[in-house]
Write a protein that holds these residues in place. Structure first.
Motif, PDB file in Angstrom:
ATOM      1  N   GLY A   1     -22.707  21.316 -18.628  1.00  0.00           N
ATOM      2  CA  GLY A   1     -21.630  20.677 -19.534  1.00  0.00           C
ATOM      3  C   GLY A   1     -21.240  19.384 -19.340  1.00  0.00           C
ATOM      4  O   GLY A   1     -20.666  18.678 -20.075  1.00  0.00           O
ATOM      5  N   VAL A   2     -22.273  18.765 -18.649  1.00  0.00           N
ATOM      6  CA  VAL A   2     -22.345  17.008 -18.748  1.00  0.00           C
ATOM      7  C   VAL A   2     -23.751  16.643 -18.964  1.00  0.00           C
ATOM      8  O   VAL A   2     -24.696  17.245 -18.435  1.00  0.00           O
ATOM      9  CB  VAL A   2     -22.026  16.601 -17.357  1.00  0.00           C
ATOM     10  CG1 VAL A   2     -21.979  15.213 -16.972  1.00  0.00           C
ATOM     11  CG2 VAL A   2     -20.492  17.224 -16.882  1.00  0.00           C
ATOM     12  N   PHE A   3     -23.808  15.585 -20.020  1.00  0.00           N
ATOM     13  CA  PHE A   3     -25.034  14.995 -20.232  1.00  0.00           C
ATOM     14  C   PHE A   3     -25.073  13.573 -20.416  1.00  0.00           C
ATOM     15  O   PHE A   3     -23.938  13.150 -20.309  1.00  0.00           O
ATOM     16  CB  PHE A   3     -25.267  15.538 -21.831  1.00  0.00           C
ATOM     17  CG  PHE A   3     -24.904  16.927 -22.089  1.00  0.00           C
ATOM     18  CD1 PHE A   3     -26.275  17.730 -22.108  1.00  0.00           C
ATOM     19  CD2 PHE A   3     -23.852  17.431 -22.379  1.00  0.00           C
ATOM     20  CE1 PHE A   3     -26.223  19.192 -22.093  1.00  0.00           C
ATOM     21  CE2 PHE A   3     -23.529  18.780 -22.780  1.00  0.00           C
ATOM     22  CZ  PHE A   3     -24.830  19.793 -22.744  1.00  0.00           C
ATOM     23  N   LEU A   4     -26.079  13.035 -20.012  1.00  0.00           N
ATOM     24  CA  LEU A   4     -26.090  11.576 -20.152  1.00  0.00           C
ATOM     25  C   LEU A   4     -26.070  11.229 -21.834  1.00  0.00           C
ATOM     26  O   LEU A   4     -26.916  11.638 -22.353  1.00  0.00           O
ATOM     27  CB  LEU A   4     -27.635  11.234 -19.646  1.00  0.00           C
ATOM     28  CG  LEU A   4     -28.064   9.667 -19.810  1.00  0.00           C
ATOM     29  CD1 LEU A   4     -26.870   8.764 -18.950  1.00  0.00           C
ATOM     30  CD2 LEU A   4     -29.432   9.233 -19.424  1.00  0.00           C
ATOM     31  N   SER A   5     -25.398  10.313 -21.843  1.00  0.00           N
ATOM     32  CA  SER A   5     -24.915   9.844 -23.313  1.00  0.00           C
ATOM     33  C   SER A   5     -25.556   8.423 -23.474  1.00  0.00           C
ATOM     34  O   SER A   5     -26.032   8.298 -24.512  1.00  0.00           O
ATOM     35  CB  SER A   5     -23.310   9.955 -23.641  1.00  0.00           C
ATOM     36  OG  SER A   5     -23.091   9.718 -24.719  1.00  0.00           O
ATOM     37  N   ALA A   6     -25.621   7.573 -22.580  1.00  0.00           N
ATOM     38  CA  ALA A   6     -25.993   6.165 -22.841  1.00  0.00           C
ATOM     39  C   ALA A   6     -26.229   5.594 -21.630  1.00  0.00           C
ATOM     40  O   ALA A   6     -25.441   5.669 -20.532  1.00  0.00           O
ATOM     41  CB  ALA A   6     -24.851   5.409 -23.423  1.00  0.00           C
ATOM     42  N   ASP A   7     -27.567   5.035 -21.299  1.00  0.00           N
ATOM     43  CA  ASP A   7     -27.981   4.449 -20.282  1.00  0.00           C
ATOM     44  C   ASP A   7     -27.937   2.971 -20.675  1.00  0.00           C
ATOM     45  O   ASP A   7     -28.907   2.446 -21.179  1.00  0.00           O
ATOM     46  CB  ASP A   7     -29.211   4.867 -20.129  1.00  0.00           C
ATOM     47  CG  ASP A   7     -30.095   4.248 -18.735  1.00  0.00           C
ATOM     48  OD1 ASP A   7     -29.305   3.483 -18.038  1.00  0.00           O
ATOM     49  OD2 ASP A   7     -31.075   4.539 -18.253  1.00  0.00           O
ATOM     50  N   PHE A   8     -27.088   2.182 -19.928  1.00  0.00           N
ATOM     51  CA  PHE A   8     -27.071   0.720 -20.095  1.00  0.00           C
ATOM     52  C   PHE A   8     -27.983  -0.057 -19.224  1.00  0.00           C
ATOM     53  O   PHE A   8     -27.932  -1.248 -19.521  1.00  0.00           O
ATOM     54  CB  PHE A   8     -25.536   0.014 -19.912  1.00  0.00           C
ATOM     55  CG  PHE A   8     -24.611   0.746 -21.094  1.00  0.00           C
ATOM     56  CD1 PHE A   8     -24.776   0.482 -22.403  1.00  0.00           C
ATOM     57  CD2 PHE A   8     -23.742   1.712 -20.860  1.00  0.00           C
ATOM     58  CE1 PHE A   8     -23.773   0.998 -23.710  1.00  0.00           C
ATOM     59  CE2 PHE A   8     -23.087   2.299 -21.663  1.00  0.00           C
ATOM     60  CZ  PHE A   8     -22.986   1.884 -23.225  1.00  0.00           C
TER      61      PHE A   8
END
Length: 319
Positions: free
Chosen positions: A154-161
């Motif tokens: 239920g947890v995903f990488l959404s943005a890698d800054f």
């Protein structure tokens, strides 16, 4: 030696002071907001000042998106008036769509109309399980599977800054189900994962698959052209070169994680010597870049950008 323009991600809330200063100082920015208002039916004042009253969250996000895109495009026009024409462009999320306009792949009017047509919160199959976002500050040697993906339901990488400006931490945004994000935050040291209050959309994650289907239908009638400038994708490290690749990026943008690292590394392959981060970008301004960078978020930064071109010996193209 190339000059790059980078456009930041959508901001659900941001202080409009710098944009207002641009609006008051430059006709090009006023023209951009007037066009956005004409094409979308939204008044200039709420687009500029971010002070509108909306019936629901989706309507508010639409207005914020239009206002930010108008600001980014108008400020880019100011830079072009100063002779600062980019050789390569790219951006994160909404910034990638704006970059597509600057690269000549899609008309500004089409983008603005798309932004107000898109439903940011359509009914979804698992509507009983709340979604959310979390800001994440990680060590440089962190284990991804502990935080997101197959190792974390239920947890995903959404943005890698990428890294912060000092290179001490990796900054990311996670998205997914709120209960899963809260469990993760409770397991790790305090401050590493911070679940965002008031954010209830798992942006840039597989949970938005239903939105992608709707967006494909909205994008289908739009006319796309092959980009005239190298257009660096934030969804994977590649340069988009055809109209169909850009069209696919528009649809995939809602479900795939975005990455400034991808944009930066691809721009470096295009011999970028200087990058201008265009428009309000509080997140972008604290990050590390592999080339000199000027953050053009107020009129005071325009002469700084001009000076940086000469300082770094960037050869400007004429048209």
């Amino acid at each position: 030696m190339a000059l790059a323009s980078i456009f930041g991600t959508n901001l659900f809330h941001y202080e409009p002071d710098g944009v207002v200063e641009f609006y008051e100082a430059y006709p090009a920015v006023r023209d951009s907001f007037a066009q956005a208002s004409r094409w979308t039916g939204l008044d200039v004042e709420p687009l500029l000042y971010q002070n509108g009253a909306y019936e629901d969250e989706s309507e508010r996000i639409q207005a914020v998106s239009v206002g930010l895109a108008a600001a980014q495009l108008g400020i880019q026009d100011v830079l072009v008036e100063k002779g600062l024409r980019p050789d390569v462009v790219g951006g994160l999320s909404l910034g990638g769509l704006v970059g597509s306009c600057v690269a000549g792949s899609v008309a500004r009017e089409d983008l603005m109309r798309l932004l107000v047509a898109s439903d940011h919160n359509p009914e979804r199959p698992d509507a009983n399980r709340a979604e959310g976002l979390a800001a994440c500050y990680l060590g440089l040697d962190f284990e991804p599977d502990h935080y997101y993906g197959d190792g974390r339901e239920g947890v995903f990488l959404s943005a890698d800054f990428g890294c912060d400006a000092e290179g001490k931490v990796r900054i990311a945004m996670l998205s997914g189900y709120r209960d899963a994000l809260e469990r993760l935050a409770a397991e790790v040291p305090e401050g590493l994962v911070n679940v965002t209050e008031g954010a209830d959309l798992a942006v840039h994650s597989p949970l938005r698959e239903h939105s992608r289907s709707l967006l494909r239908a909205e994008v289908a009638p739009l006319t796309f052209a092959d980009p005239r400038l190298p257009l660096c994708s934030c969804l994977e490290q590649r340069t988009l070169r055809t109209a169909e690749e850009v069209r696919e990026m528009f649809a995939d943008n809602v479900v795939k994680a975005i990455s400034l690292v991808h944009v930066n590394e691809e721009m470096r392959l295009h011999d970028t010597e200087l990058a201008l981060v265009v428009g309000p970008s509080p997140v972008m301004n604290v990050l590390r870049y592999p080339f000199p960078t000027v953050f053009v978020d107020s009129p005071a930064a325009v002469p700084q950008a001009v000076a940086a071109v000469f300082e770094h010996g960037v050869r400007l193209r004429r048209a």
